[in-house]
Write a protein that holds these residues in place. Structure first.
Motif, mmCIF file in Angstrom:
data_model
loop_
_atom_site.group_PDB
_atom_site.id
_atom_site.type_symbol
_atom_site.label_atom_id
_atom_site.label_comp_id
_atom_site.label_asym_id
_atom_site.label_seq_id
_atom_site.Cartn_x
_atom_site.Cartn_y
_atom_site.Cartn_z
ATOM 1 N N PRO A 42 -5.925 -2.312 -11.377
ATOM 2 C CA PRO A 42 -7.033 -2.634 -9.989
ATOM 3 C C PRO A 42 -7.437 -3.894 -10.169
ATOM 4 O O PRO A 42 -7.598 -4.001 -11.345
ATOM 5 N N LEU A 76 -3.648 -3.534 -6.103
ATOM 6 C CA LEU A 76 -2.941 -2.766 -7.192
ATOM 7 C C LEU A 76 -1.345 -3.483 -7.701
ATOM 8 O O LEU A 76 -1.232 -3.660 -7.232
ATOM 9 N N ALA A 112 -8.836 -0.485 -6.458
ATOM 10 C CA ALA A 112 -8.347 -0.122 -5.441
ATOM 11 C C ALA A 112 -8.883 1.454 -5.182
ATOM 12 O O ALA A 112 -9.263 2.652 -6.264
ATOM 13 N N LYS A 122 0.581 -1.576 0.009
ATOM 14 C CA LYS A 122 -0.564 -0.124 0.443
ATOM 15 C C LYS A 122 0.797 1.269 0.288
ATOM 16 O O LYS A 122 -0.085 2.580 -0.429
#
Length: 202
Positions: free
Chosen positions: A148, A195, A152, A132
């Protein structure tokens, strides 16, 4: 503690150039990928799979037959490597040829992304799921795509030509393909979801 690195060759498109295999602690051929090794006189440490696409099962290296059809050969190979203490996995041959195999490999990587560091390589670029908060250096002017799977949220970037600021991406609605690194260092952060980052080789 030294991080043990594993090399995997899947049965997709063979890379035109291999990395230095001596830099890996283990070299693995998954099922039919061994055909490419055999053709080029490369000797892996481990050959595994259900052996439905291999020409010759070797008898000079370790062979692990994994016939369970509930899981892909890639997934079963990752389980073997994890149990042996390998958590950094570089994968070649994950794309090309039959596209369902490529999509299956991405699905497997999602399932393992919190346990293993899996990076895919091919002749065009590198792709992997990021944490992240992510930073990468020395990539100015290279193409970067943010995919994504399936969503995301709250994505922010620094160093990309088309910046995102607290934005959401969703597969089938909006994705972040064909962006460009405008700076030498690119930073990406997001809040929830998966992601996938693709970085071109040049």
């Amino acid at each position: 503690m030294k991080i043990k690195k594993a090399f995997i060759l899947l049965n997709g498109s063979e890379p035109s150039v291999f990395p230095n295999l001596s830099e890996y602690d283990i070299v693995c051929a998954i099922d039919g990928a061994y055909n490419h090794f055999e053709k080029n006189n490369i000797f892996p440490d481990l050959v595994t799979g259900d052996f439905d696409s291999i020409n010759t099962i070797p008898n000079t290296v370790e062979v692990v037959n994994t016939p369970d059809q509930n899981y892909t050969d890639f997934d079963k190979a990752l389980l073997i490597l994890k149990e042996r203490g390998y958590f950094h996995i570089d994968v070649y041959g994950g794309s090309g040829k039959e596209h369902d195999h490529f999509l299956g490999n991405i699905s497997t990587a999602i399932q393992w992304k919190n346990t293993l560091k899996i990076t895919f390589f091919d002749d065009f670029g590198t792709y992997f799921f990021i944490e992240k908060s992510f930073e990468i250096n020395n990539i100015k002017n290279r193409t970067i795509s943010l995919i994504p799977l399936p969503t995301a949220t709250n994505i922010s970037t620094k160093g990309l030509k088309y910046a995102l600021k607290n934005e959401d991406l969703m597969f089938g609605e909006r994705i972040g393909t064909r962006n460009k690194a405008s700076e030498n260092t690119v930073e990406i952060s997001f809040e929830t979801g998966n992601l996938l980052i693709y970085i071109s080789n040049k």
